[in-house]
Design a protein around this motif. Structure first.
Motif, PDB file in Angstrom:
ATOM      1  N   GLU A  10     -40.995 -21.624 -60.168  1.00  0.00           N
ATOM      2  CA  GLU A  10     -40.287 -21.091 -59.001  1.00  0.00           C
ATOM      3  C   GLU A  10     -40.329 -22.141 -57.897  1.00  0.00           C
ATOM      4  OE1 GLU A  10     -41.403 -16.363 -59.551  1.00  0.00           O
ATOM      5  OE2 GLU A  10     -42.612 -17.618 -58.210  1.00  0.00           O
ATOM      6  N   THR A  11     -39.247 -22.238 -57.137  1.00  0.00           N
ATOM      7  CA  THR A  11     -39.170 -23.217 -56.055  1.00  0.00           C
ATOM      8  C   THR A  11     -38.618 -22.572 -54.801  1.00  0.00           C
ATOM      9  OG1 THR A  11     -38.781 -25.020 -57.615  1.00  0.00           O
ATOM     10  CG2 THR A  11     -38.195 -25.431 -55.331  1.00  0.00           C
ATOM     11  N   SER A  12     -39.265 -22.870 -53.662  1.00  0.00           N
ATOM     12  CA  SER A  12     -38.745 -22.446 -52.362  1.00  0.00           C
ATOM     13  C   SER A  12     -39.345 -23.334 -51.285  1.00  0.00           C
ATOM     14  CB  SER A  12     -39.081 -20.971 -52.077  1.00  0.00           C
ATOM     15  OG  SER A  12     -40.477 -20.778 -51.980  1.00  0.00           O
ATOM     16  N   ASP A  13     -38.526 -23.667 -50.306  1.00  0.00           N
ATOM     17  CA  ASP A  13     -38.975 -24.426 -49.130  1.00  0.00           C
ATOM     18  C   ASP A  13     -39.668 -25.727 -49.503  1.00  0.00           C
ATOM     19  OD1 ASP A  13     -38.004 -22.379 -47.449  1.00  0.00           O
ATOM     20  OD2 ASP A  13     -39.880 -21.262 -47.692  1.00  0.00           O
ATOM     21  N   GLY A  14     -39.150 -26.419 -50.514  1.00  0.00           N
ATOM     22  CA  GLY A  14     -39.679 -27.710 -50.901  1.00  0.00           C
ATOM     23  C   GLY A  14     -40.894 -27.680 -51.797  1.00  0.00           C
ATOM     24  N   VAL A  15     -41.399 -26.477 -52.118  1.00  0.00           N
ATOM     25  CA  VAL A  15     -42.597 -26.341 -52.936  1.00  0.00           C
ATOM     26  C   VAL A  15     -42.264 -25.613 -54.230  1.00  0.00           C
ATOM     27  CG1 VAL A  15     -44.898 -25.308 -53.096  1.00  0.00           C
ATOM     28  CG2 VAL A  15     -44.129 -26.325 -50.946  1.00  0.00           C
ATOM     29  N   ALA A  16     -42.675 -26.202 -55.351  1.00  0.00           N
ATOM     30  CA  ALA A  16     -42.527 -25.558 -56.654  1.00  0.00           C
ATOM     31  C   ALA A  16     -43.879 -25.008 -57.088  1.00  0.00           C
ATOM     32  CB  ALA A  16     -42.007 -26.545 -57.690  1.00  0.00           C
ATOM     33  N   THR A  17     -43.865 -23.843 -57.702  1.00  0.00           N
ATOM     34  CA  THR A  17     -45.070 -23.283 -58.311  1.00  0.00           C
ATOM     35  C   THR A  17     -44.851 -23.239 -59.812  1.00  0.00           C
ATOM     36  OG1 THR A  17     -45.557 -21.918 -56.369  1.00  0.00           O
ATOM     37  CG2 THR A  17     -46.617 -21.300 -58.447  1.00  0.00           C
ATOM     38  N   LEU A  18     -45.687 -23.980 -60.532  1.00  0.00           N
ATOM     39  CA  LEU A  18     -45.616 -24.047 -61.987  1.00  0.00           C
ATOM     40  C   LEU A  18     -46.819 -23.292 -62.542  1.00  0.00           C
ATOM     41  CD1 LEU A  18     -44.211 -25.213 -64.522  1.00  0.00           C
ATOM     42  CD2 LEU A  18     -45.691 -27.225 -64.282  1.00  0.00           C
ATOM     43  N   THR A  19     -46.549 -22.228 -63.296  1.00  0.00           N
ATOM     44  CA  THR A  19     -47.608 -21.355 -63.794  1.00  0.00           C
ATOM     45  C   THR A  19     -47.688 -21.418 -65.310  1.00  0.00           C
ATOM     46  OG1 THR A  19     -47.218 -19.837 -61.938  1.00  0.00           O
ATOM     47  CG2 THR A  19     -48.495 -18.990 -63.802  1.00  0.00           C
ATOM     48  N   LEU A  20     -48.869 -21.726 -65.827  1.00  0.00           N
ATOM     49  CA  LEU A  20     -49.109 -21.625 -67.265  1.00  0.00           C
ATOM     50  C   LEU A  20     -49.121 -20.140 -67.607  1.00  0.00           C
ATOM     51  CD1 LEU A  20     -52.085 -24.172 -67.517  1.00  0.00           C
ATOM     52  CD2 LEU A  20     -49.629 -24.646 -67.588  1.00  0.00           C
ATOM     53  N   ASN A  21     -48.228 -19.709 -68.483  1.00  0.00           N
ATOM     54  CA  ASN A  21     -47.982 -18.276 -68.625  1.00  0.00           C
ATOM     55  C   ASN A  21     -48.262 -17.771 -70.043  1.00  0.00           C
ATOM     56  OD1 ASN A  21     -47.159 -15.708 -67.702  1.00  0.00           O
ATOM     57  ND2 ASN A  21     -45.067 -16.043 -68.475  1.00  0.00           N
ATOM     58  N   ARG A  22     -49.530 -17.894 -70.443  1.00  0.00           N
ATOM     59  CA  ARG A  22     -49.991 -17.269 -71.689  1.00  0.00           C
ATOM     60  C   ARG A  22     -51.312 -16.540 -71.389  1.00  0.00           C
ATOM     61  NH1 ARG A  22     -51.141 -20.291 -76.421  1.00  0.00           N
ATOM     62  NH2 ARG A  22     -50.131 -18.654 -77.644  1.00  0.00           N
ATOM     63  N   GLU A 192     -57.108 -14.997 -51.866  1.00  0.00           N
ATOM     64  CA  GLU A 192     -56.569 -15.985 -50.934  1.00  0.00           C
ATOM     65  C   GLU A 192     -56.132 -17.279 -51.621  1.00  0.00           C
ATOM     66  OE1 GLU A 192     -59.868 -16.356 -48.281  1.00  0.00           O
ATOM     67  OE2 GLU A 192     -59.065 -14.877 -46.870  1.00  0.00           O
ATOM     68  N   LEU A 193     -56.457 -17.438 -52.897  1.00  0.00           N
ATOM     69  CA  LEU A 193     -56.168 -18.697 -53.587  1.00  0.00           C
ATOM     70  C   LEU A 193     -54.689 -19.081 -53.547  1.00  0.00           C
ATOM     71  CD1 LEU A 193     -57.112 -21.078 -55.365  1.00  0.00           C
ATOM     72  CD2 LEU A 193     -56.801 -19.580 -57.355  1.00  0.00           C
ATOM     73  N   PRO A 194     -53.756 -18.193 -53.908  1.00  0.00           N
ATOM     74  CA  PRO A 194     -52.342 -18.605 -53.860  1.00  0.00           C
ATOM     75  C   PRO A 194     -51.907 -19.028 -52.460  1.00  0.00           C
ATOM     76  CG  PRO A 194     -52.597 -16.587 -55.129  1.00  0.00           C
ATOM     77  CD  PRO A 194     -53.910 -16.822 -54.447  1.00  0.00           C
ATOM     78  N   GLU A 195     -52.380 -18.310 -51.448  1.00  0.00           N
ATOM     79  CA  GLU A 195     -51.990 -18.617 -50.067  1.00  0.00           C
ATOM     80  C   GLU A 195     -52.536 -19.972 -49.627  1.00  0.00           C
ATOM     81  OE1 GLU A 195     -52.903 -16.985 -45.540  1.00  0.00           O
ATOM     82  OE2 GLU A 195     -53.267 -15.679 -47.266  1.00  0.00           O
ATOM     83  N   ARG A 196     -53.795 -20.277 -49.991  1.00  0.00           N
ATOM     84  CA  ARG A 196     -54.387 -21.541 -49.581  1.00  0.00           C
ATOM     85  C   ARG A 196     -53.698 -22.723 -50.278  1.00  0.00           C
ATOM     86  NH1 ARG A 196     -55.687 -22.318 -45.317  1.00  0.00           N
ATOM     87  NH2 ARG A 196     -57.050 -24.066 -45.881  1.00  0.00           N
ATOM     88  N   ALA A 197     -53.420 -22.574 -51.550  1.00  0.00           N
ATOM     89  CA  ALA A 197     -52.726 -23.650 -52.266  1.00  0.00           C
ATOM     90  C   ALA A 197     -51.313 -23.824 -51.732  1.00  0.00           C
ATOM     91  CB  ALA A 197     -52.701 -23.344 -53.762  1.00  0.00           C
ATOM     92  N   ARG A 198     -50.660 -22.715 -51.439  1.00  0.00           N
ATOM     93  CA  ARG A 198     -49.296 -22.775 -50.906  1.00  0.00           C
ATOM     94  C   ARG A 198     -49.303 -23.428 -49.519  1.00  0.00           C
ATOM     95  NH1 ARG A 198     -43.861 -21.970 -52.626  1.00  0.00           N
ATOM     96  NH2 ARG A 198     -42.691 -22.101 -50.687  1.00  0.00           N
ATOM     97  N   TRP A 199     -50.292 -23.092 -48.694  1.00  0.00           N
ATOM     98  CA  TRP A 199     -50.365 -23.709 -47.368  1.00  0.00           C
ATOM     99  C   TRP A 199     -50.460 -25.231 -47.478  1.00  0.00           C
ATOM    100  CZ3 TRP A 199     -54.121 -26.918 -45.458  1.00  0.00           C
ATOM    101  CH2 TRP A 199     -53.942 -27.319 -44.117  1.00  0.00           C
ATOM    102  N   ALA A 200     -51.350 -25.709 -48.345  1.00  0.00           N
ATOM    103  CA  ALA A 200     -51.518 -27.155 -48.496  1.00  0.00           C
ATOM    104  C   ALA A 200     -50.241 -27.805 -49.000  1.00  0.00           C
ATOM    105  CB  ALA A 200     -52.677 -27.445 -49.452  1.00  0.00           C
ATOM    106  N   ALA A 201     -49.588 -27.174 -49.973  1.00  0.00           N
ATOM    107  CA  ALA A 201     -48.352 -27.737 -50.523  1.00  0.00           C
ATOM    108  C   ALA A 201     -47.242 -27.759 -49.478  1.00  0.00           C
ATOM    109  CB  ALA A 201     -47.914 -26.939 -51.746  1.00  0.00           C
ATOM    110  N   GLU A 202     -47.125 -26.701 -48.687  1.00  0.00           N
ATOM    111  CA  GLU A 202     -46.086 -26.659 -47.654  1.00  0.00           C
ATOM    112  C   GLU A 202     -46.351 -27.701 -46.570  1.00  0.00           C
ATOM    113  OE1 GLU A 202     -45.882 -22.648 -46.267  1.00  0.00           O
ATOM    114  OE2 GLU A 202     -44.550 -22.008 -47.893  1.00  0.00           O
ATOM    115  N   ALA A 203     -47.623 -27.890 -46.213  1.00  0.00           N
ATOM    116  CA  ALA A 203     -47.943 -28.905 -45.205  1.00  0.00           C
ATOM    117  C   ALA A 203     -47.554 -30.292 -45.696  1.00  0.00           C
ATOM    118  CB  ALA A 203     -49.434 -28.849 -44.876  1.00  0.00           C
ATOM    119  N   ILE A 204     -47.862 -30.587 -46.956  1.00  0.00           N
ATOM    120  CA  ILE A 204     -47.495 -31.876 -47.535  1.00  0.00           C
ATOM    121  C   ILE A 204     -45.981 -32.016 -47.605  1.00  0.00           C
ATOM    122  CG2 ILE A 204     -47.554 -33.252 -49.652  1.00  0.00           C
ATOM    123  CD1 ILE A 204     -50.373 -32.036 -50.132  1.00  0.00           C
TER     124      ILE A 204
END
Length: 265
Positions: A10-22, A192-204
Motif C-alpha cells: 500500500e502507498t500513500s503520501d510518499g510512503v509504501a508499506t510492504l507486509t509479509l502476508n503469510r 504503537e508500532l505501526p504509528e511509530r514506523a509510519r512517523w519515521a517514514a513520513e519524516a524521511i
C-alpha cells in the motif's frame, strides 16, 4: 495496489508499506514469496511517488521466521552440496540486493529469526514492539549459521551476535536487549508500532529525495569499503545528493519560516 499472493503493498503520501502476508505460517517465505519480493523491491525502487518504505509482517506472532520448512521438498537422507553452484533462496529477499536505495524501515512484531535476517540485514533501521524477539535456530537443527550473521555483523557487537548464533533455539534476544546492543533503534508497544514506523517514514519522505538516497548509499558504502575509499568516492555522492532540485527544495522550506518539531529519542 497489491497484486501479490504473499505480500500486501500500500502507498500513500510518499510512503509504501510492504507486509509479509503469510501469518498462518509465521510469515515464513516459500517459493512464491521468494519470487515476489524481488518484484516488489523493483516496483518500489522505480516508483517516483515512493520516498520511503515500512517493511512489516502480518499478525502479532511473527515478523518472519525464515524459510517455510514445510515448503522444502523432503529428501531421502542423502545430502550433497556444491558451493560453486549453490544459490541460497534467501539471497534474493533483501532490498539492497535489488538496488533499492530508498530508505526501508523494519517494523518488527513477534518473532524474527533465521532467514528473516536476510531482510533485516538490508534495511536502514529497525523499530520493534516490546513483544519482538530475535534468534537464529540454524545450529540447533544441524545447519551452519553463515549468511545471516554475516549480514548482521555490522549491526551487533561480536559477542552478542556469536551468542545468538551458537545458542540457536535455546535463547531469544528480547526487544529491550536488541535495543541495548544496537540491533534495534526504538522499542514501542505493539499498538504503537505501526504509528511509530509510519512517523519515521513520513519524516524521511518529507525531505528532498536526492539528498536522502545519496545519504543512504554513502552510509552503506562507508561500512563496506575502507575509510579512504569511502571518502574518495564520497564526492560523487555529494554531487548526486546535492542536486539543484534538492537544494532548491531545501531552501524553499527554510525560507518559508517553517521549523521542524523534533522527536526526542
Amino acid at each position: 495496489m497489491s497484486d501479490y499472493e504473499t505480500l500486501l503493498l500500500e502507498t500513500s503520501d510518499g510512503v509504501a508499506t510492504l507486509t509479509l502476508n503469510r501469518p498462518d505460517r509465521y510469515n515464513a517465505f516459500d517459493a512464491t514469496m521468494v519470487a515476489e519480493l524481488p518484484r516488489a523491491w523493483a516496483q518500489l525502487r522505480d516508483d517516483a511517488d515512493v520516498r520511503a518504505v515500512v517493511l512489516t509482517g502480518a499478525g502479532d506472532a511473527a515478523f518472519c521466521t525464515g524459510i517455510d520448512r514445510d515448503a522444502v521438498p523432503a529428501g531421502d537422507g542423502e545430502y550433497t552440496f556444491d558451493p560453486y553452484t549453490y544459490t541460497d533462496p534467501g539471497e534474493a529477499l533483501g532490498p539492497k540486493t535489488h538496488g533499492m536505495w530508498k530508505p526501508v524501515i523494519a517494523a518488527v512484531n513477534g518473532m524474527a529469526c533465521g532467514g528473516a535476517f536476510y531482510l533485516l540485514g538490508e534495511v536502514e533501521f529497525l523499530i520493534a514492539a516490546e513483544s519482538a524477539t530475535f534468534f537464529d535456530p540454524h545450529v540447533t537443527y544441524g545447519m551452519a549459521a553463515v549468511l545471516e550473521p554475516t549480514l548482521l555483523a555490522p549491526r551487533m557487537p561480536f559477542g552478542d551476535l556469536m551468542r545468538m548464533m551458537l545458542l540457536g533455539a535455546h535463547e531469544r534476544l528480547s526487544a529491550r536487549r536488541a535495543l541495548e546492543v544496537g540491533l534495534v533503534s526504538e522499542v514501542t508497544t505493539a499498538d504503537e508500532l505501526p504509528e511509530r514506523a509510519r512517523w519515521a517514514a513520513e519524516a524521511i519522505a518529507s525531505q528532498p529525495v536526492d539528498a536522502v538516497i545519496a545519504t543512504v548509499r554513502n552510509l552503506w558504502m562507508a561500512q563496506e569499503l575502507s575509510r579512504r575509499q569511502a571518502l574518495d568516492l564520497g564526492n560523487f555522492l555529494l554531487a548526486a545528493g546535492n542536486s539543484s532540485e534538492a537544494l532548491a527544495e531545501g531552501q524553499r522550506f527554510f525560507a518559508s519560516g517553517q521549523r521542524v518539531r523534533p522527536n526526542i529519542r
